[in-house]
Design a protein around this motif. Structure first.
Motif, PDB file in Angstrom:
ATOM      1  N   UNK A   6      -2.291   6.335  -9.860  1.00 52.43           N
ATOM      2  CA  UNK A   6      -2.633   7.530 -10.630  1.00 52.43           C
ATOM      3  C   UNK A   6      -1.514   7.901 -11.597  1.00 52.43           C
ATOM      4  N   UNK A   7      -0.293   7.865 -11.140  1.00 52.06           N
ATOM      5  CA  UNK A   7       0.831   8.200 -12.010  1.00 52.06           C
ATOM      6  C   UNK A   7       1.018   7.155 -13.118  1.00 52.06           C
ATOM      7  N   UNK A   8       0.718   5.914 -12.791  1.00 49.39           N
ATOM      8  CA  UNK A   8       0.807   4.877 -13.808  1.00 49.39           C
ATOM      9  C   UNK A   8      -0.205   5.124 -14.932  1.00 49.39           C
ATOM     10  N   UNK A   9      -1.400   5.576 -14.574  1.00 51.83           N
ATOM     11  CA  UNK A   9      -2.403   5.875 -15.603  1.00 51.83           C
ATOM     12  C   UNK A   9      -1.998   7.082 -16.437  1.00 51.83           C
TER      13      UNK A   9
ATOM     14  N   UNK B 261      10.386   9.067   0.787  1.00 56.27           N
ATOM     15  CA  UNK B 261      10.779   7.910  -0.010  1.00 56.27           C
ATOM     16  C   UNK B 261       9.661   6.926  -0.280  1.00 56.27           C
ATOM     17  N   UNK B 262       8.480   7.138   0.293  1.00 57.46           N
ATOM     18  CA  UNK B 262       7.359   6.219   0.093  1.00 57.46           C
ATOM     19  C   UNK B 262       6.171   6.978  -0.469  1.00 57.46           C
ATOM     20  N   UNK B 263       5.321   6.244  -1.202  1.00 61.28           N
ATOM     21  CA  UNK B 263       4.149   6.863  -1.804  1.00 61.28           C
ATOM     22  C   UNK B 263       2.970   5.908  -1.691  1.00 61.28           C
ATOM     23  N   UNK B 264       1.792   6.373  -1.325  1.00 67.41           N
ATOM     24  CA  UNK B 264       0.629   5.495  -1.209  1.00 67.41           C
ATOM     25  C   UNK B 264       0.288   4.828  -2.536  1.00 67.41           C
ATOM     26  N   UNK B 265      -0.411   3.711  -2.424  1.00 63.42           N
ATOM     27  CA  UNK B 265      -0.775   2.939  -3.607  1.00 63.42           C
ATOM     28  C   UNK B 265      -1.624   3.757  -4.575  1.00 63.42           C
ATOM     29  N   UNK B 266      -2.595   4.529  -4.067  1.00 67.56           N
ATOM     30  CA  UNK B 266      -3.464   5.315  -4.948  1.00 67.56           C
ATOM     31  C   UNK B 266      -2.659   6.328  -5.761  1.00 67.56           C
ATOM     32  N   UNK B 267      -1.644   6.932  -5.143  1.00 65.59           N
ATOM     33  CA  UNK B 267      -0.816   7.897  -5.870  1.00 65.59           C
ATOM     34  C   UNK B 267       0.003   7.215  -6.964  1.00 65.59           C
TER      35      UNK B 267
ATOM     36  N   UNK C 103       0.427  23.223 -11.247  1.00 63.53           N
ATOM     37  CA  UNK C 103       0.673  22.224 -10.203  1.00 63.53           C
ATOM     38  C   UNK C 103      -0.658  21.903  -9.522  1.00 63.53           C
ATOM     39  N   UNK C 104      -0.999  20.637  -9.549  1.00 68.37           N
ATOM     40  CA  UNK C 104      -2.248  20.152  -8.944  1.00 68.37           C
ATOM     41  C   UNK C 104      -1.964  18.803  -8.310  1.00 68.37           C
ATOM     42  N   UNK C 105      -2.979  18.233  -7.639  1.00 69.96           N
ATOM     43  CA  UNK C 105      -2.804  16.861  -7.166  1.00 69.96           C
ATOM     44  C   UNK C 105      -3.007  15.896  -8.337  1.00 69.96           C
ATOM     45  N   UNK C 106      -2.578  14.670  -8.170  1.00 69.08           N
ATOM     46  CA  UNK C 106      -2.566  13.725  -9.289  1.00 69.08           C
ATOM     47  C   UNK C 106      -3.976  13.397  -9.770  1.00 69.08           C
ATOM     48  N   UNK C 107      -4.944  13.303  -8.864  1.00 72.77           N
ATOM     49  CA  UNK C 107      -6.309  12.971  -9.269  1.00 72.77           C
ATOM     50  C   UNK C 107      -6.884  14.042 -10.188  1.00 72.77           C
ATOM     51  N   UNK C 108      -6.635  15.300  -9.873  1.00 70.64           N
ATOM     52  CA  UNK C 108      -7.112  16.388 -10.723  1.00 70.64           C
ATOM     53  C   UNK C 108      -6.435  16.354 -12.083  1.00 70.64           C
TER      54      UNK C 108
ATOM     55  N   UNK D 158       0.797  -1.218   0.000  1.00 76.49           N
ATOM     56  CA  UNK D 158       0.000   0.000   0.000  1.00 76.49           C
ATOM     57  C   UNK D 158       0.839   1.283   0.000  1.00 76.49           C
ATOM     58  N   UNK D 159       2.096   1.209   0.410  1.00 74.62           N
ATOM     59  CA  UNK D 159       2.840   2.452   0.581  1.00 74.62           C
ATOM     60  C   UNK D 159       4.158   2.510  -0.175  1.00 74.62           C
ATOM     61  N   UNK D 160       4.711   1.368  -0.574  1.00 71.44           N
ATOM     62  CA  UNK D 160       6.044   1.389  -1.165  1.00 71.44           C
ATOM     63  C   UNK D 160       6.017   2.046  -2.538  1.00 71.44           C
ATOM     64  N   UNK D 161       7.081   2.627  -2.913  1.00 76.73           N
ATOM     65  CA  UNK D 161       7.219   3.239  -4.234  1.00 76.73           C
ATOM     66  C   UNK D 161       8.685   3.252  -4.620  1.00 76.73           C
ATOM     67  N   UNK D 162       8.909   3.039  -5.901  1.00 75.91           N
ATOM     68  CA  UNK D 162      10.282   3.101  -6.395  1.00 75.91           C
ATOM     69  C   UNK D 162      10.646   4.505  -6.855  1.00 75.91           C
ATOM     70  N   UNK D 163       9.659   5.423  -6.830  1.00 73.35           N
ATOM     71  CA  UNK D 163       9.943   6.782  -7.261  1.00 73.35           C
ATOM     72  C   UNK D 163      10.713   7.521  -6.168  1.00 73.35           C
ATOM     73  N   UNK D 164      11.759   8.215  -6.537  1.00 74.42           N
ATOM     74  CA  UNK D 164      12.515   8.962  -5.520  1.00 74.42           C
ATOM     75  C   UNK D 164      11.738  10.194  -5.075  1.00 74.42           C
ATOM     76  N   UNK D 165      11.723  10.445  -3.793  1.00 73.82           N
ATOM     77  CA  UNK D 165      11.062  11.617  -3.252  1.00 73.82           C
ATOM     78  C   UNK D 165      11.957  12.244  -2.194  1.00 73.82           C
ATOM     79  N   UNK D 166      11.883  13.548  -2.124  1.00 77.67           N
ATOM     80  CA  UNK D 166      12.675  14.258  -1.129  1.00 77.67           C
ATOM     81  C   UNK D 166      11.866  14.368   0.141  1.00 77.67           C
TER      82      UNK D 166
END
Length: 352
Positions: free
Chosen positions: A176-179, A167-173, A221-226, A138-146
């Protein structure tokens, strides 16, 4: 001599007659039998004897008490006794039935137990080493984040509005980026935005280009869902509406705002925070076609049929994707369209 001959013949005839008479008497004797049994004795068959016997009521069976039954019945056998009864002539011990080896040394048993305990400890330690304390699904992500912090020009408050794990990103985020990537949207992940207790985006994206090489000018700049909802709307409805009316493609969309920490209508007579303060809204000021023609969002003249038709179509289709659509005719929105994903308890949308 003649007399002697006659006498001899007479004797022969008498002998023959006597023999014949004996034979006749024997035959008569064989033809008749005499009953010498007692005339008073009667022969009675078994069936007749049973019929003649008087009916006798059967005596009731003696009552047996539960104590007598318990006393007479043998006690139930245990499983060990039942197995012992089936032992072979060689005297197979009961341990053989139960899976034990009587010759197994106690030290071997202790060694096996120690080995199993050690393996269990190693598996537990390995599982603990793999678990970081957070569900990786639910939370892991391979995307780098500061680390979370304020975006450029957005203040210097360190605490974001939404908690963010470095360094972690929720599954929904991540979904969204995958789509967005699957649609061919060009975007950039930016630092978390945090300003005060009512403004901020935990995982913002900067939207730059939409499917079909449609530019966003300037980028927002917006959130990913928007961002995802906006890209789907333009691809499925806005771009086809432009081709139908102008027989050309859409080159760019002029934006007038994304994230902005402010109140509704820029704070004029309102204390309600705008959806822009959460990156949940986007404003559109106009469209540029591949032919170079620009169509701004403003009230049109009587003869601007195609422009009015396109803007009306854009406004109506936006209501199918967004929860709020505002435009010319609504206060403070005569020069742009406002689209947001505001969640209302009633579940209704607001299109004006």
């Amino acid at each position: 001599m003649a007399s002697f001959s006659h006498l001899r013949n007479a004797v022969s005839c008498a002998t023959i007659s006597l023999v014949l008479a004996s034979c006749s008497i024997g035959g008569l004797m064989t033809s008749f039998s005499f009953d010498t049994s007692d005339k008073d004795t009667q022969v009675v068959t078994r069936s007749e004897a049973e019929k003649a016997k008087p009916a006798v009521a059967s005596a009731p069976a003696p009552q047996t008490s539960p104590e007598d039954l318990a006393r007479d019945d043998p006690p139930p056998q245990s499983i060990e006794q039942l197995i012992a009864e089936t032992e072979t002539s060689a005297g197979l011990p009961i341990d053989g039935y139960l899976g034990f080896n009587a010759t197994e040394d106690k030290s071997d048993v202790a060694s096996i137990a120690d080995t199993e305990a050690r393996l269990a400890e190693e598996q537990t330690a390995a599982a603990a080493a793999k678990d970081p304390g957070i569900d990786p699904i639910n939370t892991a992500s391979l995307l780098p984040h500061v680390a979370p912090g304020a975006g450029a020009g957005q203040g210097s408050v360190a605490e974001p509005k939404q908690k963010r794990i470095p360094g972690l990103m929720p599954l929904a985020e991540r979904q969204c980026r995958s789509e967005l990537n699957a649609m061919g949207v060009t975007f950039t992940d930016v630092e978390a935005i945090a300003k005060g207790s009512q403004c901020g985006i935990a995982y913002p994206v900067r939207l730059q280009k939409l499917p079909g090489n449609i530019a966003i000018s300037p980028d927002v700049t917006v959130n990913c869902e928007t961002a995802l909802t906006f890209a789907q709307w333009v691809q499925n409805d806005v771009a086809p509406a432009v081709r139908v009316r102008y027989l050309t493609g859409l080159k760019s969309i002029e934006t007038m705002g994304g994230y902005s920490c402010r109140r509704v209508n820029n704070g004029t007579n309102s204390r309600t925070m705008s959806e822009h303060s959460k990156g949940n809204a986007i404003d559109i000021g106009g469209f540029t076609l591949n032919s170079g023609k620009t169509i701004d969002v403003s009230p049109k003249g009587f003869f601007a049929f195609r422009e009015k038709g396109l803007l009306k179509s854009v406004r109506a289709s936006g209501c199918e994707y967004f929860n709020t659509v505002l435009g010319p005719g609504y206060p403070k929105h005569n020069d742009h369209f406002h689209f947001d994903l505001k969640q209302r308890s009633s579940g209704r949308t607001y299109c004006n």
